[in-house]
Write an enzyme that holds these catalytic residues in place. Structure first.
Site, mmCIF file in Angstrom:
data_model
loop_
_atom_site.group_PDB
_atom_site.id
_atom_site.type_symbol
_atom_site.label_atom_id
_atom_site.label_comp_id
_atom_site.label_asym_id
_atom_site.label_seq_id
_atom_site.Cartn_x
_atom_site.Cartn_y
_atom_site.Cartn_z
ATOM 1 N N PHE A 3 0.848 -1.194 0.000
ATOM 2 C CA PHE A 3 0.000 0.000 0.000
ATOM 3 C C PHE A 3 0.883 1.244 0.000
ATOM 4 C CE2 PHE A 3 -4.364 1.584 0.766
ATOM 5 C CZ PHE A 3 -5.043 0.588 0.107
ATOM 6 N N GLN A 46 -7.014 15.345 3.510
ATOM 7 C CA GLN A 46 -6.359 14.468 2.537
ATOM 8 C C GLN A 46 -7.123 14.407 1.223
ATOM 9 O OE1 GLN A 46 -5.950 9.905 3.008
ATOM 10 N NE2 GLN A 46 -3.880 10.712 3.045
ATOM 11 N N HIS A 51 -7.333 12.215 -2.041
ATOM 12 C CA HIS A 51 -6.947 10.918 -2.594
ATOM 13 C C HIS A 51 -6.665 11.142 -4.074
ATOM 14 C CE1 HIS A 51 -7.039 6.730 -3.748
ATOM 15 N NE2 HIS A 51 -7.164 6.359 -2.491
ATOM 16 N N LEU A 53 -14.367 6.635 -5.290
ATOM 17 C CA LEU A 53 -12.967 6.297 -5.043
ATOM 18 C C LEU A 53 -12.540 5.076 -5.858
ATOM 19 C CD1 LEU A 53 -10.428 6.629 -3.169
ATOM 20 C CD2 LEU A 53 -11.493 4.905 -1.730
ATOM 21 N N GLU A 101 -6.563 2.761 -3.696
ATOM 22 C CA GLU A 101 -5.112 2.742 -3.806
ATOM 23 C C GLU A 101 -4.606 1.338 -4.142
ATOM 24 O OE1 GLU A 101 -3.243 5.445 -1.178
ATOM 25 O OE2 GLU A 101 -1.869 3.910 -0.444
ATOM 26 N N ARG A 157 -0.242 9.764 -0.413
ATOM 27 C CA ARG A 157 -1.333 10.407 -1.145
ATOM 28 C C ARG A 157 -1.124 11.911 -1.319
ATOM 29 N NH1 ARG A 157 -6.237 7.067 1.839
ATOM 30 N NH2 ARG A 157 -5.824 5.109 0.745
ATOM 31 N N HIS A 168 -10.830 13.209 0.572
ATOM 32 C CA HIS A 168 -11.061 11.839 0.992
ATOM 33 C C HIS A 168 -11.136 11.677 2.503
ATOM 34 C CE1 HIS A 168 -11.042 7.546 0.730
ATOM 35 N NE2 HIS A 168 -9.868 7.397 1.311
ATOM 36 N N ARG A 176 -2.304 11.012 6.259
ATOM 37 C CA ARG A 176 -2.535 9.627 6.651
ATOM 38 C C ARG A 176 -2.079 8.680 5.562
ATOM 39 N NH1 ARG A 176 -6.401 5.822 5.580
ATOM 40 N NH2 ARG A 176 -7.765 7.257 4.458
#
Lengths: 580, 139, 247, 116
Positions: free
Chosen positions: A117, A231, A233, A243, A246, A286, A354, A389
């Protein structure tokens, strides 16, 4: 007005809330515990989380590595004691969910499978195909059903926290089905109401994410921490903002500009390799990816469609088999909402709001500075996420800090006496406010939708991926005028039964408060760190701003921003390096 | 007319629609369902005919000849034609739904539905051929 | 001029009327709009008093189930372009009591869901320190399909048996019971069979099959119920033929 | 605790449905259409009797008649319930449906036993 009483009341039935309520039921079975939610718990936005949840489980991984990835990913704004607790308790929480029946994806030998990730140096993201949040939420919800002690108030909307004698003692809520105003007294309240993405126009967030809990806490006198960190994304579908997880990049997807060029290599994120490399290129964090998009757009190298600029996410080289087993939801969403098949076509994507790194300020046990009030999940800021994050930390955070807040609140509640009568007088006042200012209000000239649209526009212009002092100043003024205009709202629905217009109006008022906290916190932070990028202050400034912002509601109703030092244990601030 | 004539504040006043007796005519899927269920009437009909055949068989050649003559009347031919169509509908729906009820797993993997359906049709063809052969061979 | 499409939407305002009525709204037609976008357009600009539920707008939260042109659908996944030229009928889901406008009461399902014990039941809980229960991808595959239910209630709204016999536990709850029965970590199947063999359980189902057809997540509740009947019948035979201890 | 016999009735229904699905079309085609319409010559009385004398054929015919009758009984019962909403007549319907199937089964057994 009816009065209900419990010991611990959890507001919000998503991942954090349900974990908290189970923690109370398990650690303090004698306490009366309840969860109140404005939607049925399985509608909570945890359901939309796709990619996975991080926890160290594989040989070769270490808690320190997870902690370091999290802290550097957060640009050293994370509280390191909180991060250490988080990575330590994460594996056990995830295993617990496995024991409760979560259908985690598996290795051929039956062990938990993990995937890479963004921003993580080692594969440690547990996943249930690409519907991780959905499976976690339903597992948690169905597990709560086995505890007869857990009381539920489904589709009740909290309008106020009751604070008396310096501690939080319950809530006032409207029962949506009947419109009745109800009081639930509690010895401890845990806010698990999620984030506030709907403050922005283009977001992956569900309609219900209006910062309710943040605003409730803020109005009750608790501070909001690090609200300037929003954040984006990097991969949302244009128009809908749906979305694209990721995980699509983790499985090997590429981000291409209009020339078919993997543009991230131009932004100090490493060199393009055919296979995904951890903490590199498409697996960078991100904030950096979203910022790269803006730069690319400025260079005129993005594509343009009816819903603004976009780039391509290319999954075609992964093949139908990988896409169908690892990313079936991505394919489903693309086919259904974008009318393209990622097996054969590139997916148009653009950065989309996001997640809120900020939230109700809590300590490592989920306790806010207001006694009796706790918070967990996206609504809270503990903080482990710092200035940015990492993907797959938030679902785990819901479990770890949901459980912690549940236990701490239960212990607190066990030592308290029943709330006194003055709480009920407050509730009467709140009931009168809702009747006079909303339900029976006639006249007024402003539409909810108009004010909301103006707030959206203001937030996108001022608090987007890049910010400057001048626009933030203007935004602060604009939000203040929107607050005033809110008093002149025109309402069409004066009924009691399932009055969604009343809910929408109250949600708008919550969002306006939260928006002000975001803008004022962003205005004060004269540096660039993680997701907060000031074009007028492009460098990180540890001397001045290695600190959490705390936004309090001032006597004039405007936010007052203070600072709290960051807890550093073992990782002194360093440079964020990706792709090397 | 509603049983609860007036709304009382804070009390839900749900609206419940009664299901019409003709619900199964409301959409094609429901009508198809009821038609499928009614195939059973023709199944019973032919089971009855078979009982009748056995009885005449036991009674002797004359009774059996009368039975055959009866089957030749337009009424019975028409009845059998309709019965045949309904029973055919029964067979098709039965085979197509079979994999829903019976999930076959071979070494952990679910056998695809089309294979189960296909095996049903294959068995149907083989059995039908065998029956035809045995019954007609006796001529 | 921008093209428009007509929506005929059920209104039911229990404080003013005793029966639902139909309201007609003109909304702009956009190629990428779903029915839910049109409803939101109505709420934002034409009539703020129209009530309906929605949340994620990506087909996974299960809030926005309604009848679109007579069939149960997630309105966030039904494009206006699929129902041209209109008018498009939007009604609350069948067989549930209507609370208001397009909002139905689903507390009945919430009670039934709890009744089928949709959680892992074990004789001995494995300590967390011993790690995860092993489960191969094939074992996961055995129940995965039934775990995809988003509780959107479309299957109940498609089930005439539920309409006729509201005590019927119904498609989604039975599929979720089966989801746990088929899970290699679970040992609660006998308990659930006891519950589902009762009068309101699986034997009510006559396999109309519409629940499976309308399911937006391909859960196949009809299949779950038929498989369950087979299990129940075999269990019945066993309990008849075998001595008590061998069951 | 008295166990409900519904699972047993359902098993009979399913078995009967399978028998009917596999065998009824060809039998109706032959007996009801092909022979009366002269598409094929009718088998003689003797040959049919000869066939039925075979114990396997007797068993076949018993199953052929009885299980599909129970299939009908079960299906028809629920069709009456749902299609006509007459669940309050449940005792009557149950006696009629399964009673008829039982009577047919007994008759089939008797006839097959008595055929010389």
């Amino acid at each position: 007005m009816d009065r209900f009483a419990c010991d611990v009341l959890v507001v919000g039935g998503g991942g954090a809330g349900l974990r908290a309520v189970i923690a109370v039921a398990e650690t303090h079975p004698k306490l009366r515990v309840a969860v109140i939610s404005k939607v049925y718990p399985m509608r909570s936005h945890t359901v939309s989380a796709e990619g996975g949840a991080a926890a160290v489980i594989k040989a070769g991984d270490s808690l320190d590595a997870h902690a370091y990835d999290t802290i550097s990913g957060g640009d050293w704004l994370s509280d390191q004691d909180a991060v250490e607790a988080f990575v330590r308790e994460a594996p056990e929480e995830m295993l617990r969910l496995e024991h409760w029946g979560c259908p985690w994806s598996r290795e051929p030998d039956g062990h938990i499978a993990v995937r890479p990730f963004g921003g993580m140096k080692i594969e440690r993201t547990w996943f249930a195909a690409d519907k991780t949040g959905f499976h976690m939420l339903h597992t948690l919800f169905q597990t709560t059903l086995k505890y007869d002690a857990i009381e539920r108030y489904d589709e009740w909307f909290v309008t106020k926290l009751l604070v008396d004698a310096g501690r939080c003692q319950g809530v006032v809520a409207t029962e949506l089905a009947t419109g009745k105003i109800q009081v639930i007294t509690a010895k401890a309240v845990i806010l698990c109401t999620g984030g506030c993405g709907k403050v922005f126009p283009f977001t992956t967030n569900a309609n219900i994410k209006n910062g309710d809990g943040m605003a409730l806490a803020y109005r009750a006198g608790a501070p909001l921490k690090d609200m300037e960190f929003v954040q984006y994304h990097p991969t949302g579908l244009p128009f809908t903002g749906i979305l694209i997880t990721e995980a699509a990049r983790a499985e090997g997807g590429w981000l291409l500009n209009k020339d078919g060029y993997r543009f991230l290599q131009d932004y100090d994120l490493g060199k393009p390799e055919p296979k995904p490399v951890l903490r590199s290129m498409e697996l960078g964090p991100r904030d950096r990816l979203s910022q790269a998009f803006v730069k690319e757009q400025e260079k005129g190298r993005t594509l343009e469609g009816p819903y603004g600029h976009y780039v391509h996410l290319d999954l075609r080289h992964l093949g139908a088999r990988v896409i169908d087993t690892k990313l079936p939801f991505v394919r489903e969403l693309c086919l259904k909402y974008q009318n393209i098949d990622p097996v054969k076509e590139m997916i148009p994507v653009r950065p989309v709001v996001h997640y809120m790194m900020g939230g109700v300020s809590t300590d490592i046990h989920g306790a806010t500075p207001l006694p009796g009030l706790y918070a967990a999940g996206e609504a809270a800021c503990v903080s482990i996420n710092g200035a940015n994050r990492l993907g797959s930390n938030s679902l785990t955070e819901c479990l770890v800090f949901g459980a912690r807040a549940g236990e701490a609140a239960a212990a607190f509640a066990a030592a308290q006496r029943e709330p006194g009568p003055s709480v009920l007088a407050q509730a009467d006042d709140e009931g009168r406010r809702l009747e006079e200012k909303f339900r029976r209000k006639t006249g007024g000239h402003e539409r909810i939708a108009t004010l909301r649209a103006e707030m959206h526009e203001t937030m996108e212009e001022s608090a987007g991926i890049y910010r400057t002092g001048a626009t933030l100043e203007k935004a602060a003024e604009k939000l203040q005028s929107l607050q005033e205009r809110f008093g002149d709202l025109a309402l069409a629905d004066h009924s009691y039964t399932f009055n969604t217009e009343l809910t929408a109006a109250l949600e708008l008022s919550y969002m306006l408060d939260v928006a002000e906290a975001i803008v004022h916190s962003a205005l004060r932070r004269r540096e660039s760190r993680g997701s907060h990028q000031r074009t007028d202050f492009p460098a990180r400034d540890d001397a001045e701003f290695l600190a959490h912002s705390l936004a309090y509601r001032g006597a004039d109703g405007r936010p007052r921003v203070e600072y709290l030092p960051v807890t550093i244990t073992r990782w002194p601030p360093g440079k964020r390096v990706y792709g090397r | 007319m509603s049983a609860e004539a007036h709304y009382t504040p804070y009390h839900p006043r749900w609206y419940r629609r009664r299901v019409s007796v003709w619900w199964w005519l409301q959409n094609r899927a429901y009508a198809g369902f009821v038609l499928r269920e009614l195939t059973s009437v023709f199944v019973a009909f032919f089971a009855g005919v078979t009982l009748w055949q056995l009885r005449t068989l036991a009674q002797g050649p004359d009774a059996y000849a009368r039975f055959l003559a009866c089957l030749g009347t337009p009424l019975f031919v028409a009845l059998h034609a309709v019965a045949f169509l309904f029973v055919l509908f029964h067979s098709i729906t039965w085979f197509n739904l079979a994999p829903k009820a019976v999930v076959v797993r071979l070494s952990g993997k679910r056998v695809p539905d089309w294979v189960v359906v296909g095996l049903n049709y294959a068995a149907w063809l083989v059995l039908s051929g065998a029956v035809a052969l045995i019954v007609l061979r006796g001529r | 001029m921008q093209p428009a499409v007509t929506l005929r939407v059920t209104r039911y305002r229990p404080e003013q009327e005793s029966e639902p009525t139909l309201a007609t709204y003109e909304v702009p037609y956009r190629k990428d709009w779903v029915v839910l976008d049109a409803l939101n357009y109505i709420k934002d600009t034409l009539d703020g008093s129209l009530s309906f539920r929605w949340s994620c707008r990506m087909g996974v939260c299960g809030s926005c189930g309604m009848k679109v042109n007579g069939s149960p659908k997630l309105t966030c996944a039904s494009f206006l372009s699929d129902s041209l030229p209109g008018p498009i009928r939007v009604e609350p889901l069948d067989y549930f009591p209507v609370v208001r406008d397009l909002v139905v009461d689903m507390s009945d399902f919430m009670r039934k869901l709890k009744k089928v014990k949709p959680w892992i039941i074990r004789h001995d809980e494995r300590p967390l320190a011993e790690g995860e229960y092993l489960q191969t991808p094939d074992q996961l595959d055995a129940y995965k399909q039934f775990s995809m239910c988003i509780n959107c209630m479309l299957c109940y709204s498609a089930c005439p048996i539920y309409g006729l016999e509201p005590s019927f536990i119904g498609p989604a709850a039975i599929a979720l019971a089966q989801r746990y029965n088929m899970d290699s970590r679970d040992e609660g199947a006998p308990e659930r069979l006891e519950i589902l063999s009762e009068h309101d359980g699986i034997w009510q189902c006559t396999f109309v099959g519409e629940c499976t057809k309308v399911c937006p997540k391909h859960v196949d509740p009809a299949g779950a119920i038929q498989q369950y009947k087979l299990t129940g019948a075999i269990h019945w035979l066993k309990s008849l033929l075998l001595p008590r201890g061998a069951r | 605790m008295p166990r409900s016999i519904t699972p047993f009735l359902w098993l009979l229904f399913s078995a009967g449905g399978t028998v009917a699905a596999l065998l009824f079309p060809i039998h109706i085609l032959l007996t009801g259409l092909a022979v009366p319409l002269g598409w094929v010559n009718a088998p003689s009385y003797e040959s049919v009797l000869g066939l039925v004398r075979n114990p396997v054929a007797r068993l076949y015919l018993f199953v052929f008649v009885s299980l599909p009758l129970f299939h009908w009984a079960h299906r028809f019962r629920y069709t009456l319930y749902d299609g006509l909403q007459v669940k309050h007549l449940t005792a009557l319907i149950v006696v009629f449906c399964y009673g008829t199937a039982l009577a047919g089964t007994v008759m089939a057994a008797y006839l097959l036993w008595t055929i010389p």
